[in-house]
Design a protein around this motif. Structure first.
Motif, PDB file in Angstrom:
ATOM      1  N   ASN A   1      -1.606 -25.499  59.923  1.00 43.08           N
ATOM      2  CA  ASN A   1      -0.541 -24.794  59.223  1.00 43.08           C
ATOM      3  C   ASN A   1      -0.910 -24.788  57.742  1.00 43.08           C
ATOM      4  OD1 ASN A   1       0.775 -24.636  61.671  1.00 43.08           O
ATOM      5  ND2 ASN A   1       2.154 -26.347  61.245  1.00 43.08           N
ATOM      6  N   ASP A   2      -1.126 -23.599  57.189  1.00 43.48           N
ATOM      7  CA  ASP A   2      -1.612 -23.465  55.821  1.00 43.48           C
ATOM      8  C   ASP A   2      -0.564 -22.836  54.917  1.00 43.48           C
ATOM      9  OD1 ASP A   2      -4.033 -24.475  56.697  1.00 43.48           O
ATOM     10  OD2 ASP A   2      -4.905 -22.480  57.027  1.00 43.48           O
ATOM     11  N   GLU A   3      -0.417 -23.403  53.740  1.00 46.05           N
ATOM     12  CA  GLU A   3       0.445 -22.817  52.715  1.00 46.05           C
ATOM     13  C   GLU A   3      -0.416 -22.179  51.632  1.00 46.05           C
ATOM     14  OE1 GLU A   3       3.346 -25.477  51.170  1.00 46.05           O
ATOM     15  OE2 GLU A   3       4.049 -26.122  53.149  1.00 46.05           O
ATOM     16  N   GLY A   4       0.055 -21.049  51.087  1.00 43.16           N
ATOM     17  CA  GLY A   4      -0.713 -20.371  50.052  1.00 43.16           C
ATOM     18  C   GLY A   4      -0.228 -18.961  49.814  1.00 43.16           C
ATOM     19  N   PHE A   5      -1.189 -18.037  49.589  1.00 43.72           N
ATOM     20  CA  PHE A   5      -0.855 -16.667  49.200  1.00 43.72           C
ATOM     21  C   PHE A   5      -1.690 -15.651  49.973  1.00 43.72           C
ATOM     22  CE2 PHE A   5      -0.134 -19.450  45.602  1.00 43.72           C
ATOM     23  CZ  PHE A   5       1.128 -19.091  45.176  1.00 43.72           C
ATOM     24  N   ASN A   6      -1.026 -14.623  50.492  1.00 45.38           N
ATOM     25  CA  ASN A   6      -1.715 -13.445  51.009  1.00 45.38           C
ATOM     26  C   ASN A   6      -1.871 -12.425  49.875  1.00 45.38           C
ATOM     27  OD1 ASN A   6      -2.414 -13.560  53.866  1.00 45.38           O
ATOM     28  ND2 ASN A   6      -0.229 -13.976  54.179  1.00 45.38           N
ATOM     29  N   PHE A   7      -2.695 -11.392  50.121  1.00 47.85           N
ATOM     30  CA  PHE A   7      -2.963 -10.411  49.071  1.00 47.85           C
ATOM     31  C   PHE A   7      -2.797  -9.000  49.617  1.00 47.85           C
ATOM     32  CE2 PHE A   7      -5.129 -14.270  48.022  1.00 47.85           C
ATOM     33  CZ  PHE A   7      -4.922 -14.414  46.658  1.00 47.85           C
ATOM     34  N   THR A   8      -2.189  -8.141  48.817  1.00 45.17           N
ATOM     35  CA  THR A   8      -2.016  -6.734  49.186  1.00 45.17           C
ATOM     36  C   THR A   8      -3.372  -6.031  49.140  1.00 45.17           C
ATOM     37  OG1 THR A   8       0.203  -6.746  48.244  1.00 45.17           O
ATOM     38  CG2 THR A   8      -0.831  -4.602  48.619  1.00 45.17           C
ATOM     39  N   ASP A   9      -3.743  -5.400  50.259  1.00 45.78           N
ATOM     40  CA  ASP A   9      -5.012  -4.663  50.359  1.00 45.78           C
ATOM     41  C   ASP A   9      -6.219  -5.534  50.004  1.00 45.78           C
ATOM     42  OD1 ASP A   9      -3.639  -2.324  51.047  1.00 45.78           O
ATOM     43  OD2 ASP A   9      -3.313  -1.833  48.921  1.00 45.78           O
ATOM     44  N   ASN A  10      -6.098  -6.844  50.270  1.00 48.24           N
ATOM     45  CA  ASN A  10      -7.186  -7.794  49.953  1.00 48.24           C
ATOM     46  C   ASN A  10      -7.587  -7.752  48.478  1.00 48.24           C
ATOM     47  OD1 ASN A  10      -7.275  -8.682  52.597  1.00 48.24           O
ATOM     48  ND2 ASN A  10      -8.887  -7.240  53.195  1.00 48.24           N
ATOM     49  N   ASP A  11      -6.669  -7.350  47.651  1.00 46.54           N
ATOM     50  CA  ASP A  11      -6.909  -7.313  46.206  1.00 46.54           C
ATOM     51  C   ASP A  11      -6.452  -8.649  45.613  1.00 46.54           C
ATOM     52  OD1 ASP A  11      -6.982  -6.935  43.473  1.00 46.54           O
ATOM     53  OD2 ASP A  11      -6.171  -4.897  43.556  1.00 46.54           O
ATOM     54  N   ILE A  12      -7.408  -9.454  45.152  1.00 48.93           N
ATOM     55  CA  ILE A  12      -7.119 -10.805  44.693  1.00 48.93           C
ATOM     56  C   ILE A  12      -6.231 -10.824  43.457  1.00 48.93           C
ATOM     57  CG2 ILE A  12      -9.103 -11.090  43.160  1.00 48.93           C
ATOM     58  CD1 ILE A  12      -9.478 -13.898  44.433  1.00 48.93           C
ATOM     59  N   THR A  13      -6.087  -9.694  42.799  1.00 51.97           N
ATOM     60  CA  THR A  13      -5.202  -9.614  41.626  1.00 51.97           C
ATOM     61  C   THR A  13      -3.763  -9.312  42.024  1.00 51.97           C
ATOM     62  OG1 THR A  13      -5.585  -7.251  41.278  1.00 51.97           O
ATOM     63  CG2 THR A  13      -7.119  -8.789  40.220  1.00 51.97           C
ATOM     64  N   LYS A  14      -3.512  -9.097  43.347  1.00 50.74           N
ATOM     65  CA  LYS A  14      -2.169  -8.738  43.801  1.00 50.74           C
ATOM     66  C   LYS A  14      -1.679  -9.703  44.888  1.00 50.74           C
ATOM     67  CE  LYS A  14      -3.037  -3.788  43.056  1.00 50.74           C
ATOM     68  NZ  LYS A  14      -3.106  -2.467  43.720  1.00 50.74           N
ATOM     69  N   PRO A  15      -1.446 -10.961  44.506  1.00 44.78           N
ATOM     70  CA  PRO A  15      -0.946 -11.905  45.520  1.00 44.78           C
ATOM     71  C   PRO A  15       0.508 -11.617  45.873  1.00 44.78           C
ATOM     72  CG  PRO A  15      -0.985 -12.951  43.376  1.00 44.78           C
ATOM     73  CD  PRO A  15      -1.637 -11.601  43.201  1.00 44.78           C
ATOM     74  N   VAL A  16       0.843 -11.761  47.147  1.00 45.25           N
ATOM     75  CA  VAL A  16       2.234 -11.633  47.554  1.00 45.25           C
ATOM     76  C   VAL A  16       2.916 -12.983  47.347  1.00 45.25           C
ATOM     77  CG1 VAL A  16       1.689  -9.853  49.233  1.00 45.25           C
ATOM     78  CG2 VAL A  16       1.726 -12.248  49.951  1.00 45.25           C
ATOM     79  N   MET A  17       4.170 -13.094  47.755  1.00 44.40           N
ATOM     80  CA  MET A  17       4.897 -14.353  47.594  1.00 44.40           C
ATOM     81  C   MET A  17       4.235 -15.464  48.400  1.00 44.40           C
ATOM     82  SD  MET A  17       8.839 -12.995  47.875  1.00 44.40           S
ATOM     83  CE  MET A  17       9.438 -14.691  47.875  1.00 44.40           C
ATOM     84  N   SER A  18       4.465 -16.693  47.954  1.00 43.41           N
ATOM     85  CA  SER A  18       3.954 -17.857  48.672  1.00 43.41           C
ATOM     86  C   SER A  18       4.366 -17.778  50.128  1.00 43.41           C
ATOM     87  CB  SER A  18       4.502 -19.134  48.036  1.00 43.41           C
ATOM     88  OG  SER A  18       4.064 -20.263  48.753  1.00 43.41           O
ATOM     89  N   THR A  19       3.444 -18.078  51.023  1.00 41.37           N
ATOM     90  CA  THR A  19       3.711 -17.932  52.452  1.00 41.37           C
ATOM     91  C   THR A  19       3.066 -19.072  53.221  1.00 41.37           C
ATOM     92  OG1 THR A  19       3.590 -16.390  54.322  1.00 41.37           O
ATOM     93  CG2 THR A  19       1.650 -16.540  52.900  1.00 41.37           C
ATOM     94  N   GLU A  20       3.403 -19.176  54.498  1.00 45.81           N
ATOM     95  CA  GLU A  20       2.830 -20.198  55.365  1.00 45.81           C
ATOM     96  C   GLU A  20       2.240 -19.526  56.597  1.00 45.81           C
ATOM     97  OE1 GLU A  20       3.949 -24.513  57.434  1.00 45.81           O
ATOM     98  OE2 GLU A  20       5.552 -23.190  56.734  1.00 45.81           O
ATOM     99  N   GLN A  21       1.041 -19.913  56.930  1.00 43.74           N
ATOM    100  CA  GLN A  21       0.361 -19.412  58.123  1.00 43.74           C
ATOM    101  C   GLN A  21       0.411 -20.504  59.197  1.00 43.74           C
ATOM    102  OE1 GLN A  21      -1.400 -15.893  57.098  1.00 43.74           O
ATOM    103  NE2 GLN A  21      -3.313 -16.999  56.778  1.00 43.74           N
ATOM    104  N   ILE A  22       1.005 -20.171  60.345  1.00 47.58           N
ATOM    105  CA  ILE A  22       1.274 -21.169  61.384  1.00 47.58           C
ATOM    106  C   ILE A  22       0.240 -21.079  62.507  1.00 47.58           C
ATOM    107  CG2 ILE A  22       2.992 -22.029  63.030  1.00 47.58           C
ATOM    108  CD1 ILE A  22       3.832 -22.324  60.148  1.00 47.58           C
ATOM    109  N   ASP A  23      -0.214 -22.252  62.959  1.00 43.42           N
ATOM    110  CA  ASP A  23      -1.114 -22.363  64.110  1.00 43.42           C
ATOM    111  C   ASP A  23      -2.371 -21.494  63.953  1.00 43.42           C
ATOM    112  OD1 ASP A  23       0.491 -24.203  65.411  1.00 43.42           O
ATOM    113  OD2 ASP A  23       1.615 -22.683  66.517  1.00 43.42           O
ATOM    114  N   MET A  24      -3.007 -21.630  62.826  1.00 40.30           N
ATOM    115  CA  MET A  24      -4.263 -20.928  62.588  1.00 40.30           C
ATOM    116  C   MET A  24      -5.408 -21.650  63.295  1.00 40.30           C
ATOM    117  SD  MET A  24      -3.249 -18.384  60.829  1.00 40.30           S
ATOM    118  CE  MET A  24      -4.801 -17.664  60.273  1.00 40.30           C
TER     119      MET A  24
END
Length: 277
Positions: free
Chosen positions: A167-190
């Motif tokens: 379970n990872d906490e961090g940031f996803n990115f719009t269109d894989n653009d590292i300058t455009k992080p979305v809100m903090s999110t959690e990825q479950i059961d990766m």
């Protein structure tokens, strides 16, 4: 005084007769339960521990009694471990990985043209691993004192990885653009196949007591320390493109990605309770 001595003698005889059933058994077997704490010793500066991990174990053990005071223990145990990590942002670089749905991708498998392949910046991780463990321990016991005898154990505990998720906490990115992080999110059961090493081994020493409370049935409690000398995570240094993580920042994402893999060994402090028949 005579009555007191007689009472003491009777109780001692009862204790001895009960204990003798367990003392005379060539093989003892039963169920075990462990509760432990995991301490990771890191081998990379880019990821560090984020507190103490936990370990819960259930299984069955067998002790072959070579003599009344020396035995050999083995068995099958299932370990349910939790490991806690966080990114250090070493040298100002965050920790990133590519993923597809719930699968974390090796760097070489990322396809920029594939819209299902995403970029994630990991800040914290709780890794969950399940192992099948086989203890191989020499047992050194005292003789029974009434209902009780005491022991020490020394040997190896070898474990084989059955499953691994995080379970990872961090940031996803719009269109894989590292300058455009979305809100903090959690990825479950990766899932990251091959990220953890399939085998681990630890040398351990334990001590405790055995209470023969009924017939040949014994309740055993022990405290042990295990020092792991094999890596928890796979070493992929020969081919960096096989690594799951890379370090970078927004300014250098397109020109400078530093591939790396997590590195750690493990120490464990374990309380074990078992019923032997």
């Amino acid at each position: 005084m005579k009555k007191i001595l007689f009472t003491v003698f009777v109780f001692e005889a009862i204790f001895t007769s009960f204990a003798q059933e367990a003392a005379d058994k060539k093989i003892q077997g039963g169920l075990i339960f462990n509760a432990g704490l995991n301490f990771q010793e890191m081998g990379t500066k880019r990821i560090e521990t984020n507190g103490v991990g936990t370990d819960l174990t259930v299984g069955a053990n067998i002790i072959y009694n070579i003599t009344e005071t020396i035995g050999f223990q083995t068995g099958l145990e299932f370990d349910f471990e939790s490991l806690k990590y966080k990114s250090t942002n070493y040298e100002g670089f965050g920790t990133y990985y590519y993923y597809n749905d719930s699968d974390i991708l090796p760097i070489k498998d990322f396809d920029v043209a594939n819209s299902s392949h995403k970029l994630f910046q990991m800040t914290e991780r709780q890794q969950k691993a399940v192992y099948l463990s086989i203890p191989t321990m020499m047992v050194f016991r005292t003789k029974f004192f009434g209902y009780m005898r005491y022991f020490g154990k020394f040997g190896l505990r070898n474990s084989f990885l059955l499953s691994n998720t995080s379970n990872d906490e961090g940031f996803n990115f719009t269109d894989n653009d590292i300058t455009k992080p979305v809100m903090s999110t959690e990825q479950i059961d990766m899932k990251s196949k091959g990220e953890m090493f399939f085998f681990k081994s630890a040398v351990g020493v334990t001590g405790g007591g055995e209470w023969n409370f009924s017939g040949s049935t014994c309740l055993v409690a022990e405290l042990g320390f295990y020092y792991g000398f094999t890596p928890l995570h796979s070493n992929r240094s020969l081919d960096k493109s096989n690594n799951y993580f890379f370090a970078t920042n927004a300014d250098q994402y397109t020109t400078n990605k530093i591939p790396f893999n997590n590195k750690a060994t493990q120490k464990q402090l374990v309380l074990k309770v078992s019923i032997l028949f």
